[in-house]
Design a protein around this motif. Sequence first.
Motif, PDB file in Angstrom:
ATOM      1  N   ILE A  15      28.942  21.428  63.466  1.00 40.60           N
ATOM      2  CA  ILE A  15      28.671  20.656  62.123  1.00 40.60           C
ATOM      3  C   ILE A  15      29.189  19.242  62.410  1.00 40.60           C
ATOM      4  CG2 ILE A  15      29.071  22.607  60.674  1.00 40.60           C
ATOM      5  CD1 ILE A  15      31.850  21.641  60.033  1.00 40.60           C
ATOM      6  N   ASP A  16      28.985  18.373  61.547  1.00 37.51           N
ATOM      7  CA  ASP A  16      29.613  17.081  61.633  1.00 37.51           C
ATOM      8  C   ASP A  16      30.600  16.903  60.214  1.00 37.51           C
ATOM      9  OD1 ASP A  16      28.082  16.013  63.675  1.00 37.51           O
ATOM     10  OD2 ASP A  16      26.704  15.147  62.586  1.00 37.51           O
ATOM     11  N   LEU A  17      31.678  16.419  60.435  1.00 38.20           N
ATOM     12  CA  LEU A  17      32.550  16.442  59.283  1.00 38.20           C
ATOM     13  C   LEU A  17      33.092  15.096  59.354  1.00 38.20           C
ATOM     14  CD1 LEU A  17      34.145  18.430  57.409  1.00 38.20           C
ATOM     15  CD2 LEU A  17      35.811  18.490  59.132  1.00 38.20           C
ATOM     16  N   ASP A  18      33.427  14.447  58.333  1.00 42.34           N
ATOM     17  CA  ASP A  18      34.148  13.068  58.149  1.00 42.34           C
ATOM     18  C   ASP A  18      35.476  13.326  57.972  1.00 42.34           C
ATOM     19  OD1 ASP A  18      34.202  10.416  57.815  1.00 42.34           O
ATOM     20  OD2 ASP A  18      33.977  10.438  55.619  1.00 42.34           O
ATOM     21  N   VAL A  19      36.346  12.956  59.068  1.00 35.70           N
ATOM     22  CA  VAL A  19      37.798  13.118  59.247  1.00 35.70           C
ATOM     23  C   VAL A  19      38.447  12.029  58.571  1.00 35.70           C
ATOM     24  CG1 VAL A  19      39.714  13.342  60.673  1.00 35.70           C
ATOM     25  CG2 VAL A  19      37.732  14.755  61.437  1.00 35.70           C
ATOM     26  N   SER A  20      39.426  12.201  58.035  1.00 36.67           N
ATOM     27  CA  SER A  20      40.311  11.253  57.440  1.00 36.67           C
ATOM     28  C   SER A  20      41.606  11.546  57.351  1.00 36.67           C
ATOM     29  CB  SER A  20      40.010  10.819  55.675  1.00 36.67           C
ATOM     30  OG  SER A  20      39.981  12.034  55.053  1.00 36.67           O
ATOM     31  N   TYR A  21      42.703  10.661  57.582  1.00 35.49           N
ATOM     32  CA  TYR A  21      44.180  10.778  57.702  1.00 35.49           C
ATOM     33  C   TYR A  21      44.455  11.523  58.940  1.00 35.49           C
ATOM     34  CZ  TYR A  21      44.331   8.956  53.172  1.00 35.49           C
ATOM     35  OH  TYR A  21      44.004   8.029  52.017  1.00 35.49           O
ATOM     36  N   SER A  22      43.773  11.544  60.102  1.00 33.77           N
ATOM     37  CA  SER A  22      43.789  12.153  61.370  1.00 33.77           C
ATOM     38  C   SER A  22      44.077  13.917  61.190  1.00 33.77           C
ATOM     39  CB  SER A  22      45.199  11.502  62.116  1.00 33.77           C
ATOM     40  OG  SER A  22      44.963  10.126  62.202  1.00 33.77           O
ATOM     41  N   GLN A  23      43.527  14.393  60.372  1.00 32.90           N
ATOM     42  CA  GLN A  23      43.811  15.844  60.288  1.00 32.90           C
ATOM     43  C   GLN A  23      42.400  16.421  59.895  1.00 32.90           C
ATOM     44  OE1 GLN A  23      46.041  17.502  57.291  1.00 32.90           O
ATOM     45  NE2 GLN A  23      45.556  16.069  55.773  1.00 32.90           N
ATOM     46  N   ILE A  24      42.202  17.785  60.547  1.00 29.65           N
ATOM     47  CA  ILE A  24      41.091  18.704  60.203  1.00 29.65           C
ATOM     48  C   ILE A  24      41.889  20.083  59.816  1.00 29.65           C
ATOM     49  CG2 ILE A  24      40.954  19.291  62.459  1.00 29.65           C
ATOM     50  CD1 ILE A  24      38.099  19.957  61.902  1.00 29.65           C
ATOM     51  N   ALA A  25      41.463  20.607  58.955  1.00 34.81           N
ATOM     52  CA  ALA A  25      41.974  21.953  58.359  1.00 34.81           C
ATOM     53  C   ALA A  25      41.197  23.097  58.408  1.00 34.81           C
ATOM     54  CB  ALA A  25      42.709  21.770  56.906  1.00 34.81           C
ATOM     55  N   VAL A  26      41.836  24.373  58.607  1.00 31.98           N
ATOM     56  CA  VAL A  26      41.224  25.654  58.668  1.00 31.98           C
ATOM     57  C   VAL A  26      41.863  26.340  57.654  1.00 31.98           C
ATOM     58  CG1 VAL A  26      40.014  27.455  59.917  1.00 31.98           C
ATOM     59  CG2 VAL A  26      40.298  25.363  61.118  1.00 31.98           C
ATOM     60  N   PHE A  27      41.236  26.861  56.577  1.00 28.68           N
ATOM     61  CA  PHE A  27      41.981  27.693  55.661  1.00 28.68           C
ATOM     62  C   PHE A  27      41.120  28.803  55.013  1.00 28.68           C
ATOM     63  CE2 PHE A  27      40.776  23.690  53.758  1.00 28.68           C
ATOM     64  CZ  PHE A  27      39.949  23.943  52.532  1.00 28.68           C
ATOM     65  N   MET A  28      41.738  29.673  54.240  1.00 30.77           N
ATOM     66  CA  MET A  28      40.979  30.761  53.679  1.00 30.77           C
ATOM     67  C   MET A  28      40.080  30.096  52.222  1.00 30.77           C
ATOM     68  SD  MET A  28      41.454  33.207  55.511  1.00 30.77           S
ATOM     69  CE  MET A  28      40.299  34.412  54.549  1.00 30.77           C
ATOM     70  N   SER A  29      38.975  30.378  52.285  1.00 32.66           N
ATOM     71  CA  SER A  29      38.187  30.019  51.187  1.00 32.66           C
ATOM     72  C   SER A  29      38.763  30.348  49.750  1.00 32.66           C
ATOM     73  CB  SER A  29      36.810  30.356  51.115  1.00 32.66           C
ATOM     74  OG  SER A  29      35.849  29.804  52.124  1.00 32.66           O
ATOM     75  N   VAL A  98      36.543  24.526  56.856  1.00 36.60           N
ATOM     76  CA  VAL A  98      36.852  23.792  57.610  1.00 36.60           C
ATOM     77  C   VAL A  98      36.810  22.444  56.939  1.00 36.60           C
ATOM     78  CG1 VAL A  98      36.361  22.679  60.108  1.00 36.60           C
ATOM     79  CG2 VAL A  98      36.216  25.055  59.931  1.00 36.60           C
ATOM     80  N   ALA A  99      37.841  21.839  56.931  1.00 34.30           N
ATOM     81  CA  ALA A  99      37.758  20.517  55.976  1.00 34.30           C
ATOM     82  C   ALA A  99      38.730  19.191  56.346  1.00 34.30           C
ATOM     83  CB  ALA A  99      38.490  20.869  54.474  1.00 34.30           C
ATOM     84  N   SER A 100      38.219  18.380  55.774  1.00 30.72           N
ATOM     85  CA  SER A 100      39.095  17.167  55.799  1.00 30.72           C
ATOM     86  C   SER A 100      39.519  16.786  54.437  1.00 30.72           C
ATOM     87  CB  SER A 100      38.200  15.923  56.321  1.00 30.72           C
ATOM     88  OG  SER A 100      37.282  15.498  55.655  1.00 30.72           O
ATOM     89  N   ILE A 101      40.124  15.725  53.862  1.00 32.36           N
ATOM     90  CA  ILE A 101      40.417  15.376  52.953  1.00 32.36           C
ATOM     91  C   ILE A 101      39.254  15.231  51.798  1.00 32.36           C
ATOM     92  CG2 ILE A 101      41.674  13.806  51.127  1.00 32.36           C
ATOM     93  CD1 ILE A 101      43.524  15.456  52.981  1.00 32.36           C
ATOM     94  N   SER A 102      38.109  14.581  52.532  1.00 33.97           N
ATOM     95  CA  SER A 102      37.046  14.287  51.886  1.00 33.97           C
ATOM     96  C   SER A 102      35.499  15.488  51.825  1.00 33.97           C
ATOM     97  CB  SER A 102      36.453  12.841  52.040  1.00 33.97           C
ATOM     98  OG  SER A 102      36.224  12.995  53.533  1.00 33.97           O
ATOM     99  N   GLU A 103      35.787  16.367  52.701  1.00 33.02           N
ATOM    100  CA  GLU A 103      34.815  17.080  52.812  1.00 33.02           C
ATOM    101  C   GLU A 103      35.242  18.685  53.404  1.00 33.02           C
ATOM    102  OE1 GLU A 103      30.521  16.580  55.310  1.00 33.02           O
ATOM    103  OE2 GLU A 103      32.254  15.391  55.689  1.00 33.02           O
ATOM    104  N   SER A 104      34.361  19.675  52.907  1.00 27.27           N
ATOM    105  CA  SER A 104      34.666  21.042  53.189  1.00 27.27           C
ATOM    106  C   SER A 104      33.360  21.824  53.884  1.00 27.27           C
ATOM    107  CB  SER A 104      35.425  21.344  51.972  1.00 27.27           C
ATOM    108  OG  SER A 104      35.793  22.934  52.587  1.00 27.27           O
ATOM    109  N   LYS A 105      33.328  22.608  54.476  1.00 24.34           N
ATOM    110  CA  LYS A 105      32.540  23.470  54.768  1.00 24.34           C
ATOM    111  C   LYS A 105      32.970  24.817  54.993  1.00 24.34           C
ATOM    112  CE  LYS A 105      29.477  19.717  56.566  1.00 24.34           C
ATOM    113  NZ  LYS A 105      28.641  18.849  57.330  1.00 24.34           N
TER     114      LYS A 105
END
Length: 166
Positions: A15-29, A98-105
């Motif tokens: 996937i393409d993900l727009d990262v912000s604040y130097s972080q990418i997160a993985v979490f339970m939906s 899988v998410a950034s502050i602005s986007e989640s998939k």
Amino acid sequence: MLFRSAMINARMTSIDLDVSYSQIAVFMSGLEKPFNMWTDHHVRQGFSWRPESVAFRTIEEAGQHMVELICSDVEVSNDAVRVIQTPFEVSQDGWIEVASISESKSFKIPSGKYALRFECFPRVGSKIPRIRLLFSTQDNALFRVIRADPEISKTDDLLVSPASPA
């Protein structure tokens, strides 16, 4: 915008993900507060963790990143400049984000206990930066900074107590 994907299997999903604040997160939906608070210690080690959410520090501050998700045992890439592993447990429904502050998939993977490995690659020419998230079935995964670049510390003194939700 939430994007639903097919189940990840041994083949890679990208996937393409727009990262912000130097972080990418993985979490339970469905997690009410999915992002973690970062202390200075978390920044130095390159990740902030709690059982249902982990955030990794990216090399680049912001912008499009290609993110590859793999559910399989794969060797650590020789080209990755930052490699971090944490435990991660997927609930019965199997949905993670899988998410950034602005986007989640959102993706569905088999429930169970995993070693979640984050591999971060430098930008090559004009290509967008690449990240690999590898989910390897493992009952007792360890916290490890496998490979550190100059921006993070490879230390045995990892802060692994659960982070506070942001």
